[in-house]
Design a protein around this motif. Structure first.
Motif, PDB file in Angstrom:
ATOM      1  N   SER A  40       0.828  -1.211   0.000  1.00  0.00           N
ATOM      2  CA  SER A  40       0.000   0.000   0.000  1.00  0.00           C
ATOM      3  C   SER A  40       0.860   1.258   0.000  1.00  0.00           C
ATOM      4  O   SER A  40       0.538   2.233  -0.681  1.00  0.00           O
ATOM      5  CB  SER A  40      -0.955   0.013   1.191  1.00  0.00           C
ATOM      6  OG  SER A  40      -0.244   0.149   2.403  1.00  0.00           O
ATOM      7  N   GLU A  41       1.963   1.252   0.721  1.00  0.00           N
ATOM      8  CA  GLU A  41       2.829   2.436   0.782  1.00  0.00           C
ATOM      9  C   GLU A  41       3.587   2.670  -0.522  1.00  0.00           C
ATOM     10  O   GLU A  41       3.864   3.807  -0.873  1.00  0.00           O
ATOM     11  CB  GLU A  41       3.837   2.304   1.933  1.00  0.00           C
ATOM     12  CG  GLU A  41       3.212   2.406   3.294  1.00  0.00           C
ATOM     13  CD  GLU A  41       2.597   3.776   3.553  1.00  0.00           C
ATOM     14  OE1 GLU A  41       3.256   4.796   3.280  1.00  0.00           O
ATOM     15  OE2 GLU A  41       1.446   3.811   4.032  1.00  0.00           O
ATOM     16  N   LEU A  42       3.927   1.586  -1.230  1.00  0.00           N
ATOM     17  CA  LEU A  42       4.729   1.711  -2.445  1.00  0.00           C
ATOM     18  C   LEU A  42       3.899   1.657  -3.725  1.00  0.00           C
ATOM     19  O   LEU A  42       4.442   1.749  -4.818  1.00  0.00           O
ATOM     20  CB  LEU A  42       5.791   0.610  -2.485  1.00  0.00           C
ATOM     21  CG  LEU A  42       6.799   0.650  -1.341  1.00  0.00           C
ATOM     22  CD1 LEU A  42       7.658  -0.595  -1.349  1.00  0.00           C
ATOM     23  CD2 LEU A  42       7.649   1.907  -1.434  1.00  0.00           C
ATOM     24  N   GLY A  43       2.589   1.460  -3.580  1.00  0.00           N
ATOM     25  CA  GLY A  43       1.726   1.396  -4.758  1.00  0.00           C
ATOM     26  C   GLY A  43       1.916   0.121  -5.559  1.00  0.00           C
ATOM     27  O   GLY A  43       1.812   0.138  -6.780  1.00  0.00           O
ATOM     28  N   MET A  44       2.203  -0.966  -4.867  1.00  0.00           N
ATOM     29  CA  MET A  44       2.419  -2.251  -5.528  1.00  0.00           C
ATOM     30  C   MET A  44       1.261  -3.185  -5.210  1.00  0.00           C
ATOM     31  O   MET A  44       0.520  -2.984  -4.255  1.00  0.00           O
ATOM     32  CB  MET A  44       3.733  -2.884  -5.053  1.00  0.00           C
ATOM     33  CG  MET A  44       4.970  -2.091  -5.407  1.00  0.00           C
ATOM     34  SD  MET A  44       6.459  -2.778  -4.670  1.00  0.00           S
ATOM     35  CE  MET A  44       6.612  -4.312  -5.566  1.00  0.00           C
ATOM     36  N   ASP A  45       1.143  -4.237  -5.991  1.00  0.00           N
ATOM     37  CA  ASP A  45       0.169  -5.277  -5.749  1.00  0.00           C
ATOM     38  C   ASP A  45       0.702  -6.191  -4.637  1.00  0.00           C
ATOM     39  O   ASP A  45       1.885  -6.553  -4.666  1.00  0.00           O
ATOM     40  CB  ASP A  45      -0.038  -6.072  -7.053  1.00  0.00           C
ATOM     41  CG  ASP A  45      -1.090  -7.137  -6.931  1.00  0.00           C
ATOM     42  OD1 ASP A  45      -2.031  -6.957  -6.137  1.00  0.00           O
ATOM     43  OD2 ASP A  45      -0.971  -8.155  -7.637  1.00  0.00           O
TER      44      ASP A  45
END
Length: 85
Positions: A40-45
């Motif tokens: 969520s913090e890095l914008g990843m799945d």
């Protein structure tokens, strides 16, 4: 005066973020952060973070191991006692 706006989906900053995020997620995992939090913090799945942790974990698990050389002339399918009658 006409104004043109060009939208680019592949800006260099997006590519840099795509390179940095996996490394950052692995470092966060080493520091005890959960995969969900990192995603969520890095914008990843979250599945992407899990796969990275799995592959990196295997590499780290075997990093200090020594492996013997394969037997070059041996037939891997031949049973050692196959010549015995």
């Amino acid at each position: 005066m006409p104004l043109s706006v060009v939208a680019s989906a592949g800006l260099p900053t997006d590519r840099m973020a795509a390179t940095i995020a996996p490394a950052a997620s692995l470092e966060l995992a080493r520091r005890g952060k959960s995969g969900e939090w990192s995603a969520s913090e890095l914008g990843m799945d979250p599945d992407q973070v899990l796969r990275l942790k799995q592959t990196q974990g295997l590499a780290e698990l075997f990093a200090d191991q020594e492996f013997s050389e394969a037997h070059g002339d041996a037939d891997p399918w031949e049973h050692p006692d196959s010549n015995a009658v």
